[in-house]
Design a protein around this motif. Structure first.
Motif, short mmCIF file in Angstrom:
data_model
loop_
_atom_site.label_atom_id
_atom_site.label_comp_id
_atom_site.label_asym_id
_atom_site.label_seq_id
_atom_site.Cartn_x
_atom_site.Cartn_y
_atom_site.Cartn_z
N SER A 101 2.55 3.12 6.42
CA SER A 101 3.88 2.79 5.91
C SER A 101 3.83 2.32 4.47
O SER A 101 4.79 2.51 3.72
CB SER A 101 4.53 1.72 6.79
N VAL A 102 2.70 1.72 4.07
CA VAL A 102 2.57 1.22 2.70
C VAL A 102 2.19 2.38 1.79
O VAL A 102 1.10 2.93 1.87
CB VAL A 102 1.51 0.11 2.61
N GLY A 103 3.10 2.78 0.93
CA GLY A 103 2.80 3.81 -0.04
C GLY A 103 2.79 5.24 0.46
O GLY A 103 2.79 6.19 -0.33
N HIS A 104 2.80 5.43 1.78
CA HIS A 104 2.79 6.77 2.37
C HIS A 104 1.64 7.62 1.82
O HIS A 104 1.78 8.84 1.70
CB HIS A 104 4.11 7.50 2.11
N ASP A 108 -3.56 6.27 8.56
CA ASP A 108 -4.23 5.07 9.05
C ASP A 108 -4.48 5.08 10.55
O ASP A 108 -5.14 4.17 11.07
CB ASP A 108 -3.45 3.81 8.65
N TYR B 49 -7.68 2.66 1.03
CA TYR B 49 -6.44 3.31 0.61
C TYR B 49 -6.05 2.82 -0.78
O TYR B 49 -6.48 1.74 -1.20
CB TYR B 49 -5.31 3.08 1.63
N LYS B 50 -5.28 3.62 -1.46
CA LYS B 50 -4.83 3.33 -2.83
C LYS B 50 -6.02 2.91 -3.70
O LYS B 50 -5.97 1.90 -4.39
CB LYS B 50 -3.73 2.29 -2.81
N ASN B 53 -8.22 -0.52 -1.93
CA ASN B 53 -7.78 -1.45 -0.89
C ASN B 53 -8.53 -1.18 0.43
O ASN B 53 -8.45 -0.07 0.97
CB ASN B 53 -6.28 -1.30 -0.67
N GLU B 55 -9.14 -1.11 4.21
CA GLU B 55 -8.34 -1.09 5.43
C GLU B 55 -8.77 -2.24 6.34
O GLU B 55 -9.95 -2.63 6.38
CB GLU B 55 -8.51 0.25 6.14
#
Lengths: 120, 107
Positions: A101-104, A108, B49-50, B53, B55
């Protein structure tokens, strides 16, 4: 506990149709993008497409658009991947995925995978 | 389409080594990169992620860095559980592409 449970392995012939499924639990399914990733034997990962069950809006990788249909039923928290006419090149593992949901930007949550074997 | 490359394709290492995998994008993707670990017979697992970051639940020996077109995944003090394949993945406007993967095996 959040979970994606996929349908069993399939053996099909070229030209046959098929729908595989992915049952979600433990999260607000209608409001998450869910989709599918293919992995052919010994190869890497290919994103196929996504669906947003609450709408339902869908997005496809151009390489798969027209070849498969991705849909979802929010009442049963289930996503589907459908083929009208299978080809041998469709053989591989198919993973159901949830888009974070964060940033799509990342997947996850993954299902356990459904193996598809298409052979005459 | 944005293409992703990874290097090396295979990496042989020992328990306790520091391992670095590089991923390059064909155009600027800012920090929209994720990293996954896949073990034989299992589904991939999100690690980063990003770009940087971690997980939830992923050990802190894993870290990610980079922006623009070059990104790295680092594993500090490689453990036996870390021998696996690793994939980078980019995101650009609801389009997602994975790198070809790096297999980390035992030296």
């Amino acid at each position: 506990d959040v979970h994606l449970a996929q349908s069993r392995a399939e053996v099909k012939k070229p030209g046959e149709s098929l729908t595989i499924s992915c049952k979600a639990s433990g999260f607000d399914f209608p409001n998450f993008w869910v989709g599918w990733v293919r992995q052919r034997p010994g190869e890497g990962l290919e994103w196929m497409g996504l669906v947003f069950p609450a709408d339902p809006e869908s997005r496809y990788n151009p390489s798969f658009e027209g070849r498969v249909t991705i849909s979802a039923d929010k009442s049963t928290a289930t996503a589907y991947l459908m083929w009208d006419s299978l080809e041998a090149s469709d053989s591989g593992f198919y993973y159901c995925v949830r888009l974070a949901s964060v940033g799509h930007s990342a997947f996850d949550l993954w299902g356990q995978g459904t193996q598809l074997n298409v052979s005459s | 389409d944005i293409q992703m490359t990874q290097s090396p394709s295979t990496l042989s290492a020992s328990v306790g080594d520091r391992v670095t995998i590089t991923c390059r994008a064909s155009q600027n993707i800012y920090d929209w990169v994720a990293w996954y670990q896949q073990k034989p017979g299992l589904a991939p697992k999100l690690l980063i992620y990003k770009a940087s970051n971690l997980e939830t639940g992923v050990p802190s020996r894993f870290s990610g860095s980079g922006s623009g077109t070059e990104f790295t995944l680092t594993i500090n003090s490689l453990q036996s559980d870390d021998f696996a394949s690793y994939y980078c993945q980019q995101y650009d406007s609801y389009a997602y592409t994975f790198g070809p993967g790096t297999k980390v095996d035992i030296k």
